[in-house]
Design a protein around this motif. Structure first.
Motif, mmCIF file in Angstrom:
data_model
loop_
_atom_site.group_PDB
_atom_site.id
_atom_site.type_symbol
_atom_site.label_atom_id
_atom_site.label_comp_id
_atom_site.label_asym_id
_atom_site.label_seq_id
_atom_site.Cartn_x
_atom_site.Cartn_y
_atom_site.Cartn_z
ATOM 1 N N ALA A 220 1.022 24.811 -7.513
ATOM 2 C CA ALA A 220 -0.033 24.879 -8.529
ATOM 3 C C ALA A 220 -0.175 23.596 -9.341
ATOM 4 C CB ALA A 220 0.245 26.058 -9.467
ATOM 5 N N ALA A 221 0.653 22.604 -8.998
ATOM 6 C CA ALA A 221 0.606 21.359 -9.772
ATOM 7 C C ALA A 221 -0.697 20.615 -9.492
ATOM 8 C CB ALA A 221 1.803 20.484 -9.395
ATOM 9 N N PRO A 222 -1.166 19.844 -10.443
ATOM 10 C CA PRO A 222 -2.385 19.053 -10.197
ATOM 11 C C PRO A 222 -2.110 18.009 -9.119
ATOM 12 C CG PRO A 222 -1.359 18.430 -12.292
ATOM 13 C CD PRO A 222 -0.637 19.643 -11.804
ATOM 14 N N PRO A 223 -2.927 17.955 -8.063
ATOM 15 C CA PRO A 223 -2.709 16.947 -7.017
ATOM 16 C C PRO A 223 -3.197 15.575 -7.473
ATOM 17 C CG PRO A 223 -4.582 18.344 -6.456
ATOM 18 C CD PRO A 223 -4.060 18.844 -7.768
ATOM 19 N N ILE A 224 -2.418 14.550 -7.088
ATOM 20 C CA ILE A 224 -2.761 13.203 -7.552
ATOM 21 C C ILE A 224 -4.103 12.757 -6.993
ATOM 22 C CG2 ILE A 224 -1.534 12.037 -5.673
ATOM 23 C CD1 ILE A 224 -0.749 9.913 -7.832
ATOM 24 N N GLY A 225 -4.453 13.295 -5.830
ATOM 25 C CA GLY A 225 -5.717 12.905 -5.210
ATOM 26 C C GLY A 225 -6.927 13.139 -6.100
ATOM 27 N N ASP A 226 -6.826 14.117 -7.000
ATOM 28 C CA ASP A 226 -7.948 14.405 -7.903
ATOM 29 C C ASP A 226 -7.993 13.462 -9.094
ATOM 30 O OD1 ASP A 226 -8.325 16.453 -6.202
ATOM 31 O OD2 ASP A 226 -7.724 18.060 -7.574
ATOM 32 N N HIS A 227 -6.976 12.594 -9.200
ATOM 33 C CA HIS A 227 -6.888 11.798 -10.420
ATOM 34 C C HIS A 227 -6.771 10.307 -10.133
ATOM 35 C CE1 HIS A 227 -6.466 15.473 -12.846
ATOM 36 N NE2 HIS A 227 -5.817 15.929 -11.775
ATOM 37 N N LEU A 228 -7.181 9.900 -8.927
ATOM 38 C CA LEU A 228 -7.161 8.483 -8.600
ATOM 39 C C LEU A 228 -8.349 7.786 -9.253
ATOM 40 C CD1 LEU A 228 -6.396 8.699 -4.758
ATOM 41 C CD2 LEU A 228 -4.791 8.125 -6.595
ATOM 42 N N CYS A 229 -8.169 6.518 -9.569
ATOM 43 C CA CYS A 229 -9.300 5.733 -10.065
ATOM 44 C C CYS A 229 -10.260 5.475 -8.901
ATOM 45 C CB CYS A 229 -8.824 4.409 -10.679
ATOM 46 S SG CYS A 229 -7.984 3.316 -9.523
ATOM 47 N N ASP A 230 -11.448 4.982 -9.212
ATOM 48 C CA ASP A 230 -12.458 4.800 -8.163
ATOM 49 C C ASP A 230 -11.947 3.896 -7.050
ATOM 50 O OD1 ASP A 230 -14.061 6.441 -9.569
ATOM 51 O OD2 ASP A 230 -15.388 4.864 -10.365
ATOM 52 N N GLU A 231 -11.280 2.806 -7.463
ATOM 53 C CA GLU A 231 -10.811 1.842 -6.462
ATOM 54 C C GLU A 231 -9.827 2.491 -5.503
ATOM 55 O OE1 GLU A 231 -9.406 -2.129 -7.870
ATOM 56 O OE2 GLU A 231 -7.797 -1.750 -6.422
ATOM 57 N N CYS A 232 -8.850 3.228 -6.066
ATOM 58 C CA CYS A 232 -7.836 3.866 -5.228
ATOM 59 C C CYS A 232 -8.453 4.961 -4.363
ATOM 60 C CB CYS A 232 -6.724 4.451 -6.090
ATOM 61 S SG CYS A 232 -5.607 3.204 -6.750
ATOM 62 N N ALA A 233 -9.340 5.742 -4.944
ATOM 63 C CA ALA A 233 -9.980 6.829 -4.204
ATOM 64 C C ALA A 233 -10.787 6.270 -3.045
ATOM 65 C CB ALA A 233 -10.857 7.643 -5.137
ATOM 66 N N ASP A 234 -11.485 5.170 -3.321
ATOM 67 C CA ASP A 234 -12.315 4.550 -2.295
ATOM 68 C C ASP A 234 -11.456 3.982 -1.168
ATOM 69 O OD1 ASP A 234 -14.844 3.660 -1.311
ATOM 70 O OD2 ASP A 234 -14.192 1.622 -1.828
ATOM 71 N N HIS A 235 -10.370 3.304 -1.560
ATOM 72 C CA HIS A 235 -9.443 2.727 -0.587
ATOM 73 C C HIS A 235 -8.875 3.816 0.317
ATOM 74 C CE1 HIS A 235 -5.688 0.893 0.931
ATOM 75 N NE2 HIS A 235 -6.299 -0.255 0.782
ATOM 76 N N PHE A 236 -8.454 4.906 -0.307
ATOM 77 C CA PHE A 236 -7.857 6.018 0.430
ATOM 78 C C PHE A 236 -8.881 6.653 1.372
ATOM 79 C CE2 PHE A 236 -5.417 10.267 0.106
ATOM 80 C CZ PHE A 236 -4.560 9.870 1.113
ATOM 81 N N ALA A 237 -10.105 6.792 0.868
ATOM 82 C CA ALA A 237 -11.150 7.395 1.699
ATOM 83 C C ALA A 237 -11.430 6.539 2.920
ATOM 84 C CB ALA A 237 -12.434 7.576 0.874
ATOM 85 N N GLN A 238 -11.446 5.233 2.729
ATOM 86 C CA GLN A 238 -11.706 4.327 3.853
ATOM 87 C C GLN A 238 -10.597 4.406 4.894
ATOM 88 O OE1 GLN A 238 -13.181 0.263 3.345
ATOM 89 N NE2 GLN A 238 -13.467 0.703 1.176
ATOM 90 N N LEU A 239 -9.360 4.471 4.422
ATOM 91 C CA LEU A 239 -8.242 4.558 5.358
ATOM 92 C C LEU A 239 -8.346 5.837 6.190
ATOM 93 C CD1 LEU A 239 -5.548 3.736 6.582
ATOM 94 C CD2 LEU A 239 -4.395 4.687 4.572
ATOM 95 N N ARG A 240 -8.667 6.941 5.510
ATOM 96 C CA ARG A 240 -8.755 8.223 6.227
ATOM 97 C C ARG A 240 -9.913 8.204 7.222
ATOM 98 N NH1 ARG A 240 -8.646 10.645 0.937
ATOM 99 N NH2 ARG A 240 -10.491 11.762 1.613
#
Length: 422
Positions: A220-240
């Motif tokens: 039930a813990a908050p997942p870090i994926g929901d709290h990434l900054c735009d840059e990190c979220a974008d980077h992660f999305a591109q990798l996936r």
RNA sequence: GUGGGUGUGGCCUAAUGGUUAAGGCACCUGGUUGUGGCCCAGGAGAUUGUGGGUUCGAGUCCCACCACUCACCCCA
């Protein structure tokens, strides 16, 4: 009981083990080179402070696992517990930022951690290390992952699992850690003692806890994926996106956090079965801040470390075969002092011609020498006695068929070259 | 750092608290004057992890230490 034994947690890699090591090393190096990685060898020991600052003073590695000593000049040195800090130090020290970026480097060798040994864990162990320094392109993260993919797949591993996560960067992670801590403080009565301690020392690690009582809290813990900054979220999305594009299966694991402080954005591990309690055969990720921490120019980078002992343990558990290291095909047997001299001369000649040759030592009966040749796995025995010497020939025995032929000493090298495929 | 398991020739294993610690594998030699594998015979190799203790007597029981091993913490 021998007077001396190997130090606790170290391994003698005996001759009969070497076929695994040769095969794994050769395969790893082949893959690294074909992807444009160049080899770098850095010292086995470095200034203690390099690791303390690079890896993080509060990490387990630095707090309790380093082999630290003072040299006679009074410098505190430490046997490397990993490669990355030393490689980044070398990158900075040699001004490698002026080379075409990024710089792709690989290393292979022993690393040291003072820890209680168990299956798949040793105080001296070996790592293959890959680093791409000087780009924040997610394609670099992808390349590192693909390379270890091929490393394990090419060795014949089955049932591998790739675990992937992003743990953010200094812009977004602190806020998430605070969020996680306040969430955990609200459930502090439900979690294990270790997690209560982790909450203070290394909060992210609570997500990694295996205690049964902690599982509902982790779920039930908050997942870090929901709290990434735009840059990190974008980077992660591109990798996936890359991984999906290439059809590489992976498991998004928001509980995957890693023990070294320097990681930013991407973290990943590869898991394999059959190594006791140890699942991870390699671990890696992005460390965009490390070069600056070590006093160099800001240099985004990504890398991975693969444990060779764990690879080999896994291969054995999965019964993955390796090509044998063949013994010399020729055994030289001799009878009589003059024949012995001729045999020594022939051994030298054969080896120079590229034919592996084993020379019998001592003055022994032929039976004893043939027994030895058989045990050493020779394909041919070259036999020289007084009779052969007088005729200028050698008796060559095919150990598989038992057939024996006489070959002129002058033609012997060529004759054997033909038959041993040299 | 914590907990569990295990320590007998190089390796594997045997020995109701009672002679000189037994066997297998591996090793060496011989069974041919100069011929391997299989077989046969022989040989070498152990102060039973170390140190204490109990006992008339300890490989065996007790304690401590050491090592190995597995697991926790953490990691490759």
């Amino acid at each position: 009981m021998p007077r001396f034994q190997r130090p606790t947690g170290t391994l003698d890699i005996l001759p009969e083990e070497q076929s695994y090591w040769e095969h794994v090393r050769a395969h790893a190096i082949r893959l690294a080179r074909r992807a444009g990685f160049e080899r770098i060898d850095v010292p086995v020991f470095e200034a203690t402070d390099l690791f303390a600052r690079g890896i993080g003073a509060a990490t387990d590695v630095v707090e309790k696992e380093m082999y630290t000593f003072n040299d006679k000049g009074g410098n505190s040195l430490t046997l490397r517990p990993e490669f990355t800090a030393g490689v980044v130090r070398a990158y900075i020290e040699h001004g490698m930022h002026v080379r075409p970026q990024p710089v792709k480097l690989y290393s292979i060798g022993p690393v040291f951690r003072y820890d209680r040994p168990q299956a798949g864990r040793y105080r001296q162990f070996h790592q293959l290390n890959l680093e791409i320094l000087g780009t924040q392109d997610p394609a670099a993260d992808l390349e590192i992952m693909l390379l270890v993919w091929d490393l394990y797949a090419g060795l014949g591993f089955r049932g591998l699992s790739f675990q992937l996560n992003s743990t953010g960067c200094p812009r977004c992670r602190p806020a998430y850690v605070e969020l996680l801590k306040s969430y955990y403080h609200r459930h502090v009565d439900q979690i294990c003692d270790d997690c209560r301690r982790r909450l203070e020392t290394n909060p992210l690690r609570v997500l990694d806890c295996k205690a049964a009582q902690c599982q509902p809290v982790i779920e039930a813990a908050p997942p870090i994926g929901d709290h990434l900054c735009d840059e990190c979220a974008d980077h992660f999305a591109q990798l996936r996106e890359y991984l999906d594009l290439l059809g590489k299966p992976y498991t998004l694991n928001h509980r995957l956090v890693r023990g070294l402080d320097y990681y930013t954005k991407t973290v990943f591990e590869v898991w394999a079965a059959g190594i006791g309690a140890q699942a991870a055969v390699c671990g890696g990720g992005r460390y965009d801040g490390l070069a600056e921490i070590l006093g160099g120019p800001s240099t985004p980078a990504v890398g991975v470390a693969a444990g060779l002992e764990r690879i080999i343990l896994g291969m054995k558990a999965q019964e993955v075969g390796v090509p044998p290291l063949p013994p010399p095909p020729v055994f030289l047997a001799h009878l009589g002092p003059e024949a012995r001299q001729e045999a020594a001369r022939l051994a030298d000649g054969l080896r120079r011609a590229g034919i592996g040759a084993w020379l019998a030592f001592g003055e022994r009966g032929l039976k004893s020498q043939l027994r030895e040749a058989n045990k050493r796995g020779a394909s041919y025995v070259v036999l020289i006695g007084e009779d052969e010497l007088a005729q200028g020939v050698a008796a060559v025995r095919d150990m598989r068929t038992g057939e024996q032929t006489e070959v002129g000493l002058a033609e012997l090298v060529g004759w054997l070259q033909e038959r041993t495929g040299r």
